[in-house]
Design a protein around this motif. Structure first.
Motif, PDB file in Angstrom:
ATOM      1  N   PHE A   1      18.853  39.567 -74.258  1.00  0.00           N
ATOM      2  CA  PHE A   1      20.165  38.918 -74.180  1.00  0.00           C
ATOM      3  C   PHE A   1      19.946  37.423 -74.425  1.00  0.00           C
ATOM      4  CE2 PHE A   1      24.082  37.339 -72.098  1.00  0.00           C
ATOM      5  CZ  PHE A   1      25.010  38.166 -72.700  1.00  0.00           C
ATOM      6  N   PRO A   2      19.613  37.048 -75.667  1.00  0.00           N
ATOM      7  CA  PRO A   2      19.214  35.665 -75.955  1.00  0.00           C
ATOM      8  C   PRO A   2      20.310  34.636 -75.736  1.00  0.00           C
ATOM      9  CG  PRO A   2      19.442  36.957 -77.986  1.00  0.00           C
ATOM     10  CD  PRO A   2      19.516  37.933 -76.849  1.00  0.00           C
ATOM     11  N   ARG A   3      21.541  35.086 -75.569  1.00  0.00           N
ATOM     12  CA  ARG A   3      22.604  34.150 -75.210  1.00  0.00           C
ATOM     13  C   ARG A   3      22.267  33.400 -73.925  1.00  0.00           C
ATOM     14  NH1 ARG A   3      28.750  36.352 -74.062  1.00  0.00           N
ATOM     15  NH2 ARG A   3      29.530  34.554 -72.876  1.00  0.00           N
ATOM     16  N   LEU A   4      21.495  34.041 -73.039  1.00  0.00           N
ATOM     17  CA  LEU A   4      20.999  33.397 -71.828  1.00  0.00           C
ATOM     18  C   LEU A   4      19.488  33.263 -71.966  1.00  0.00           C
ATOM     19  CD1 LEU A   4      22.974  35.182 -68.945  1.00  0.00           C
ATOM     20  CD2 LEU A   4      23.540  33.052 -70.134  1.00  0.00           C
ATOM     21  N   PRO A   5      18.971  32.085 -72.327  1.00  0.00           N
ATOM     22  CA  PRO A   5      17.527  31.932 -72.539  1.00  0.00           C
ATOM     23  C   PRO A   5      16.747  32.033 -71.231  1.00  0.00           C
ATOM     24  CG  PRO A   5      18.631  29.818 -72.717  1.00  0.00           C
ATOM     25  CD  PRO A   5      19.718  30.847 -72.602  1.00  0.00           C
ATOM     26  N   VAL A   6      15.478  32.403 -71.346  1.00  0.00           N
ATOM     27  CA  VAL A   6      14.549  32.426 -70.218  1.00  0.00           C
ATOM     28  C   VAL A   6      13.308  31.644 -70.617  1.00  0.00           C
ATOM     29  CG1 VAL A   6      15.417  34.662 -69.420  1.00  0.00           C
ATOM     30  CG2 VAL A   6      13.411  34.581 -70.917  1.00  0.00           C
ATOM     31  N   ARG A   7      12.543  31.220 -69.617  1.00  0.00           N
ATOM     32  CA  ARG A   7      11.291  30.522 -69.872  1.00  0.00           C
ATOM     33  C   ARG A   7      10.284  31.508 -70.465  1.00  0.00           C
ATOM     34  NH1 ARG A   7      10.572  27.537 -64.110  1.00  0.00           N
ATOM     35  NH2 ARG A   7       8.363  27.579 -64.732  1.00  0.00           N
ATOM     36  N   GLU A   8       9.655  31.121 -71.551  1.00  0.00           N
ATOM     37  CA  GLU A   8       8.718  31.993 -72.236  1.00  0.00           C
ATOM     38  C   GLU A   8       7.357  31.310 -72.357  1.00  0.00           C
ATOM     39  OE1 GLU A   8      10.759  32.803 -75.907  1.00  0.00           O
ATOM     40  OE2 GLU A   8      11.877  34.481 -75.032  1.00  0.00           O
ATOM     41  N   GLY A   9       6.321  32.116 -72.629  1.00  0.00           N
ATOM     42  CA  GLY A   9       5.000  31.570 -72.857  1.00  0.00           C
ATOM     43  C   GLY A   9       4.280  31.134 -71.605  1.00  0.00           C
ATOM     44  N   GLU A  10       4.680  31.632 -70.452  1.00  0.00           N
ATOM     45  CA  GLU A  10       4.013  31.301 -69.201  1.00  0.00           C
ATOM     46  C   GLU A  10       3.975  32.536 -68.312  1.00  0.00           C
ATOM     47  OE1 GLU A  10       6.470  28.691 -66.520  1.00  0.00           O
ATOM     48  OE2 GLU A  10       7.794  28.633 -68.267  1.00  0.00           O
ATOM     49  N   THR A  11       2.988  32.576 -67.438  1.00  0.00           N
ATOM     50  CA  THR A  11       2.846  33.672 -66.489  1.00  0.00           C
ATOM     51  C   THR A  11       2.824  33.080 -65.093  1.00  0.00           C
ATOM     52  OG1 THR A  11       1.535  34.932 -68.080  1.00  0.00           O
ATOM     53  CG2 THR A  11       1.441  35.652 -65.791  1.00  0.00           C
ATOM     54  N   VAL A  12       3.626  33.638 -64.201  1.00  0.00           N
ATOM     55  CA  VAL A  12       3.716  33.100 -62.846  1.00  0.00           C
ATOM     56  C   VAL A  12       3.653  34.221 -61.817  1.00  0.00           C
ATOM     57  CG1 VAL A  12       5.103  31.111 -63.591  1.00  0.00           C
ATOM     58  CG2 VAL A  12       6.246  33.170 -62.738  1.00  0.00           C
ATOM     59  N   LEU A  13       3.224  33.836 -60.641  1.00  0.00           N
ATOM     60  CA  LEU A  13       3.373  34.626 -59.416  1.00  0.00           C
ATOM     61  C   LEU A  13       4.380  33.897 -58.544  1.00  0.00           C
ATOM     62  CD1 LEU A  13       2.507  36.534 -56.994  1.00  0.00           C
ATOM     63  CD2 LEU A  13       0.758  34.803 -56.512  1.00  0.00           C
ATOM     64  N   ILE A  14       5.346  34.631 -58.021  1.00  0.00           N
ATOM     65  CA  ILE A  14       6.322  34.046 -57.103  1.00  0.00           C
ATOM     66  C   ILE A  14       6.326  34.871 -55.827  1.00  0.00           C
ATOM     67  CG2 ILE A  14       8.801  33.680 -56.686  1.00  0.00           C
ATOM     68  CD1 ILE A  14       9.123  33.015 -59.581  1.00  0.00           C
ATOM     69  N   TRP A  15       6.247  34.194 -54.697  1.00  0.00           N
ATOM     70  CA  TRP A  15       6.478  34.904 -53.446  1.00  0.00           C
ATOM     71  C   TRP A  15       7.560  34.182 -52.649  1.00  0.00           C
ATOM     72  CZ3 TRP A  15       5.570  32.982 -48.486  1.00  0.00           C
ATOM     73  CH2 TRP A  15       4.767  31.839 -48.390  1.00  0.00           C
ATOM     74  N   VAL A  16       8.340  34.966 -51.920  1.00  0.00           N
ATOM     75  CA  VAL A  16       9.514  34.472 -51.201  1.00  0.00           C
ATOM     76  C   VAL A  16       9.305  34.725 -49.720  1.00  0.00           C
ATOM     77  CG1 VAL A  16      12.013  34.669 -50.920  1.00  0.00           C
ATOM     78  CG2 VAL A  16      10.972  34.994 -53.187  1.00  0.00           C
ATOM     79  N   GLY A  17       9.422  33.680 -48.917  1.00  0.00           N
ATOM     80  CA  GLY A  17       9.216  33.808 -47.477  1.00  0.00           C
ATOM     81  C   GLY A  17      10.415  33.346 -46.675  1.00  0.00           C
TER      82      GLY A  17
END
Length: 237
Positions: A174-190
């Motif tokens: 759904f390219p109408r809404l861009p996302v960050r590309e070319g990176e890899t992340v770990l996210i944790w929520v506390g």
């Protein structure tokens, strides 16, 4: 209502000066049930405590195909058409979006049903989101190591881990809404009782060797930490 979260978007919006609460009021009035009616799950929506002009929210989908269908239906539908000008008028930038996935069932959020509009939302925690850059896709044993080693260590340091995610590498359909590309992340929520509890956790995590990434895959020191206050209708609180 079950929580769709095989694919999750973490969206960080920079607002025009003084317009954050305007968007939150519109969002919680018009964009919660209307998005969920199209098959999305609104996981949480927050004020960034360290950036008065930032609104942060998360929504989930059953899979990438469901995401495409849901976004097409919502952004092509009558509710967005009726309110898009008012919503867009509050935004300075809305392109800071990470596309994510919980890699194992244990990493997913376990949240209560949404309370009706106007109901007492109950007490809210301070929500801490840690975004850790990785050198590349983690190995096949990463999820097991996180669950058996990292998560217990974080909780021993005072965090209640609500969920965690890695980058979803699938094409943004759904390219109408861009996302960050070319990176890899770990996210944790506390979850934390308050700002003091969160600050205490950071001190204890640093002493335990958790303050600068998790293992060889981490880009040492490349970390973003968000301190978030749930809005009235956020399921994650």
């Amino acid at each position: 209502m079950s929580l769709s979260q095989a694919v999750i978007e973490l969206r960080q919006y920079r607002m025009k000066p003084g317009r954050r609460d305007d968007l939150i009021a519109l969002f919680e009035r018009a964009f919660v049930e209307s998005q969920e009616a199209e098959g999305m799950s609104l996981i949480g929506h927050f004020r960034d405590l360290d950036a008065p002009g930032h609104f942060v929210w998360m929504r989930g989908f059953d899979d990438m195909a469901a995401r495409k269908a849901a976004l097409e239906a919502f952004y092509g539908g009558p509710v967005w058409r009726a309110h898009r000008e008012a919503a867009n008028a509050t935004l300075a930038d809305n392109d800071d979006v990470l596309l994510l996935k919980p890699p194992v069932t244990a990493a997913r959020f376990d949240l209560p049903p949404r309370r009706p509009a106007g109901a007492d939302p109950g007490p809210a925690s301070l929500i801490g989101v840690t975004i850790q850059a990785l050198d590349g896709p983690p190995g096949s044993d990463f999820a097991d190591r996180f669950e058996t080693e990292v998560r217990p260590a974080l909780e021993a340091a005072g965090a209640s881990v609500a969920g965690w995610m890695l980058t979803e590498a699938a094409e943004n359909t759904f390219p109408r809404l861009p996302v960050r590309e070319g990176e890899t992340v770990l996210i944790w929520v506390g979850r934390f009782a308050d700002a003091a509890a969160h600050a205490d956790h950071l001190v204890r995590a640093e002493k335990a060797g958790l303050g600068d990434g998790f293992g060889a895959a981490s880009k040492r020191g490349v970390i973003q930490r968000l301190r978030l206050a749930p809005t009235a209708r956020s399921r994650l609180r």
